[in-house]
Design a protein around this motif. Structure first.
Motif, PDB file in Angstrom:
ATOM      1  N   PRO A 224       0.834  -1.201   0.000  1.00 39.06           N
ATOM      2  CA  PRO A 224       0.000   0.000   0.000  1.00 39.06           C
ATOM      3  C   PRO A 224       0.875   1.261   0.000  1.00 39.06           C
ATOM      4  O   PRO A 224       1.971   1.252   0.567  1.00 39.06           O
ATOM      5  CB  PRO A 224      -0.784  -0.101   1.320  1.00 39.06           C
ATOM      6  CG  PRO A 224       0.084  -0.921   2.212  1.00 39.06           C
ATOM      7  CD  PRO A 224       0.911  -1.831   1.339  1.00 39.06           C
ATOM      8  N   VAL A 225       0.390   2.310  -0.644  1.00 36.53           N
ATOM      9  CA  VAL A 225       1.079   3.610  -0.637  1.00 36.53           C
ATOM     10  C   VAL A 225       0.210   4.559   0.182  1.00 36.53           C
ATOM     11  O   VAL A 225      -1.001   4.630  -0.053  1.00 36.53           O
ATOM     12  CB  VAL A 225       1.225   4.162  -2.072  1.00 36.53           C
ATOM     13  CG1 VAL A 225       1.899   5.536  -2.071  1.00 36.53           C
ATOM     14  CG2 VAL A 225       2.010   3.186  -2.949  1.00 36.53           C
ATOM     15  N   HIS A 226       0.788   5.256   1.133  1.00 40.20           N
ATOM     16  CA  HIS A 226       0.025   6.245   1.907  1.00 40.20           C
ATOM     17  C   HIS A 226       0.076   7.546   1.112  1.00 40.20           C
ATOM     18  O   HIS A 226       0.884   8.438   1.394  1.00 40.20           O
ATOM     19  CB  HIS A 226       0.626   6.409   3.298  1.00 40.20           C
ATOM     20  CG  HIS A 226       0.769   5.108   4.046  1.00 40.20           C
ATOM     21  ND1 HIS A 226      -0.302   4.294   4.331  1.00 40.20           N
ATOM     22  CD2 HIS A 226       1.859   4.476   4.549  1.00 40.20           C
ATOM     23  CE1 HIS A 226       0.123   3.228   5.002  1.00 40.20           C
ATOM     24  NE2 HIS A 226       1.424   3.312   5.142  1.00 40.20           N
TER      25      HIS A 226
ATOM     26  N   ASP B  91      -5.916   2.052   4.191  1.00 46.48           N
ATOM     27  CA  ASP B  91      -6.798   1.352   5.136  1.00 46.48           C
ATOM     28  C   ASP B  91      -6.034   0.161   5.737  1.00 46.48           C
ATOM     29  O   ASP B  91      -6.253  -0.998   5.372  1.00 46.48           O
ATOM     30  CB  ASP B  91      -8.052   0.885   4.372  1.00 46.48           C
ATOM     31  CG  ASP B  91      -9.080   0.267   5.289  1.00 46.48           C
ATOM     32  OD1 ASP B  91      -8.810   0.138   6.506  1.00 46.48           O
ATOM     33  OD2 ASP B  91     -10.157  -0.108   4.786  1.00 46.48           O
ATOM     34  N   MET B  92      -5.133   0.481   6.679  1.00 46.57           N
ATOM     35  CA  MET B  92      -4.215  -0.545   7.183  1.00 46.57           C
ATOM     36  C   MET B  92      -4.920  -1.633   7.996  1.00 46.57           C
ATOM     37  O   MET B  92      -4.473  -2.779   8.002  1.00 46.57           O
ATOM     38  CB  MET B  92      -3.097   0.105   8.012  1.00 46.57           C
ATOM     39  CG  MET B  92      -2.141   0.937   7.177  1.00 46.57           C
ATOM     40  SD  MET B  92      -1.471   0.058   5.737  1.00 46.57           S
ATOM     41  CE  MET B  92      -0.399  -1.161   6.504  1.00 46.57           C
TER      42      MET B  92
ATOM     43  N   GLY C  97       5.299   1.465  10.811  1.00 45.19           N
ATOM     44  CA  GLY C  97       5.398   0.549  11.947  1.00 45.19           C
ATOM     45  C   GLY C  97       4.190  -0.367  12.014  1.00 45.19           C
ATOM     46  O   GLY C  97       3.944  -1.007  13.028  1.00 45.19           O
ATOM     47  N   ILE C  98       3.406  -0.408  10.936  1.00 45.47           N
ATOM     48  CA  ILE C  98       2.179  -1.218  10.952  1.00 45.47           C
ATOM     49  C   ILE C  98       2.389  -2.542  10.210  1.00 45.47           C
ATOM     50  O   ILE C  98       2.083  -3.612  10.721  1.00 45.47           O
ATOM     51  CB  ILE C  98       0.991  -0.424  10.338  1.00 45.47           C
ATOM     52  CG1 ILE C  98       0.838   0.930  11.040  1.00 45.47           C
ATOM     53  CG2 ILE C  98      -0.304  -1.240  10.436  1.00 45.47           C
ATOM     54  CD1 ILE C  98      -0.141   1.894  10.386  1.00 45.47           C
TER      55      ILE C  98
ATOM     56  N   MET D 287      -4.138  -5.315   6.867  1.00 42.05           N
ATOM     57  CA  MET D 287      -3.470  -6.265   7.766  1.00 42.05           C
ATOM     58  C   MET D 287      -4.343  -7.504   7.990  1.00 42.05           C
ATOM     59  O   MET D 287      -3.833  -8.617   8.120  1.00 42.05           O
ATOM     60  CB  MET D 287      -3.124  -5.596   9.110  1.00 42.05           C
ATOM     61  CG  MET D 287      -2.105  -4.468   9.008  1.00 42.05           C
ATOM     62  SD  MET D 287      -0.603  -4.865   8.090  1.00 42.05           S
ATOM     63  CE  MET D 287       0.207  -6.009   9.204  1.00 42.05           C
ATOM     64  N   ARG D 288      -5.674  -7.294   7.997  1.00 43.13           N
ATOM     65  CA  ARG D 288      -6.587  -8.447   8.146  1.00 43.13           C
ATOM     66  C   ARG D 288      -6.454  -9.374   6.934  1.00 43.13           C
ATOM     67  O   ARG D 288      -6.312 -10.582   7.078  1.00 43.13           O
ATOM     68  CB  ARG D 288      -8.029  -7.925   8.266  1.00 43.13           C
ATOM     69  CG  ARG D 288      -8.862  -8.714   9.249  1.00 43.13           C
ATOM     70  CD  ARG D 288     -10.266  -8.137   9.403  1.00 43.13           C
ATOM     71  NE  ARG D 288     -10.299  -6.755   9.843  1.00 43.13           N
ATOM     72  CZ  ARG D 288     -10.861  -5.746   9.163  1.00 43.13           C
ATOM     73  NH1 ARG D 288     -11.472  -5.971   8.011  1.00 43.13           N
ATOM     74  NH2 ARG D 288     -10.855  -4.522   9.630  1.00 43.13           N
TER      75      ARG D 288
END
Ligand SMILES: Cc1ncc(COP(=O)(O)O)c(C=O)c1O
Length: 373
Positions: free
Chosen positions: A133-135, A142-143, A176-177, A147-148
């Motif tokens: 993903p790119v922020h 939508d982390m 850090g996610i 992550m899910r």
């Protein structure tokens, strides 16, 4: 009398304010005769890891190399697929190709311009090994959903944080996610070097060790001519580390200044036919690398603002799947309706910490006068 121009961003003001300190820091590093991987690099890595709230920071030569190193360190290789967004800078996909893996595009979310979690799920195959993903513009992807999905399918997550220093999702800073984050310190970024530089952040000791090895040839720890992996020369130099150490101290208050400017824009643009950037809910923070609106008659507005001396940019006018470099992949634009729409409608207006209240008001008035015409 014509008014002075308002640039899209202005590196002059920031550089002039810090010039004495930057010159001294750069000269010290230059005269230390430790030009690579010395004390400046080590201290910068410690400071940046602390700022992002991760265990490890590994500096490197650019944001592009940070992505490539992070993907390789996470085990991505030939034959793998990595799902990412087509609405980004090309380094995002180049980094995937350089590992030997194939990138697969998912469409974007129309509200955040970031990769759509639902479309990621549709693009997963047996070969999928990671999500990138790119922020974009400084707003976190939508982390929680990403992550899910990654947990459900045993995928790695490498965050492209090039535009999102100090952005936060669910109370955790980006970088850090996922399994690792990749930052760019390209001069115009929220934290910019005086040249190229980048860094990887991670909480994973194995990924960190592999990143350290990959940035210098794939070397085994300190053994000079023993290689565990095939790496490259992708180090950051001491002069850039010394410069970044000076600038890092200012990043938190620069970010606050960007937020204040964003609040002024939100007020000043109210009621106009433009859609504003997403409002971060509790626990979320926007880094406002850019202030990007969706605008009716975007191209005409851009021309109008140019005539008023107001700098703007379109990030990005052409999605990656329509770039000549990727023509052979034969992607169909109709598969990415939200990306297509965003390319036609987005416009980034002036945003940098030193932008004054009067300048923001002038930009808002000019946009208002365009729509009143
Ligand atoms: C989203 C994104 N990814 C990656 C990069 C690459 O960073 P760099 O220019 O430092 O290689 C950039 C910066 O330009 C970027 O905006």
């Amino acid at each position: 009398m014509s008014l002075p121009p308002i640039p899209l961003f202005d590196l002059q003001k920031q550089h002039q304010a810090l010039r004495t300190q930057l010159n001294a820091a750069a000269l010290d590093a230059l005269n230390s005769m430790r030009w690579l991987l010395g004390p400046q690099t080590e201290k910068f890595e410690e400071t940046f890891a602390e700022l992002i709230g991760v265990k490890y920071c590994i500096s490197c030569s650019s944001g592009a190399s940070a992505l490539q190193i992070a993907l390789s360190a996470a085990g991505i290789q030939e034959g793998d697929e990595v799902i990412t967004t087509p609405f980004t800078f090309i380094a995002t996909t180049t980094s995937i190709s350089l590992t030997g893996a194939k990138f697969v595009f998912a469409d974007i979310d129309p509200h955040t311009f970031n990769i759509s979690a639902q479309d990621i799920e549709r693009k997963i195959t047996k070969k999928t090994k990671a999500i990138l993903p790119v922020h974009l513009y400084g707003y976190p992807a939508d982390m929680a959903a990403i992550m899910r999905i990654a947990n459900d399918h045993n995928l790695k997550v490498i965050e492209d944080c090039a535009q999102a220093h100090l952005a936060m999702a669910d109370g955790v800073k980006v970088g850090g996610i996922g399994d690792a984050g990749a930052f760019s310190f390209y001069p115009s970024k929220n934290l910019g070097a005086c040249g190229d530089a980048g860094a990887i952040t991670t909480n994973d000791a194995d990924i960190a060790a592999k990143c350290r090895s990959l940035r210098q040839g794939g070397r085994v720890k300190e053994a000079h001519y023993e290689y565990e992996f095939e790496g490259s020369s992708l180090r950051m130099d001491e002069v850039q580390a010394a410069i970044l150490r000076v600038k890092t101290q200012h990043l938190p208050h620069w970010t606050e200044a960007r937020k204040k400017i964003a609040a002024l824009y939100a007020e000043g643009l109210q009621g106009l036919p433009v859609a504003l950037p997403p409002t971060p809910p509790n626990g979320f923070s926007h880094a406002y690398y850019t202030y990007t609106i969706r605008a009716e008659r975007r191209d005409e507005l851009q021309e109008y603002l140019k005539a008023q001396g107001i700098g703007t940019a379109v990030y990005y006018p052409v999605p990656l799947y329509r770039q000549p470099a990727y023509k052979h992949l034969k992607y169909k634009p109709q598969d990415f309706p939200q990306t297509e729409k965003a390319c036609r409608e987005v416009l980034s207006i002036p945003m940098f910490p030193e932008l004054t209240e009067n300048e923001v008001a002038r930009v808002c008035e000019s946009i208002a006068s365009f729509y009143q015409k």
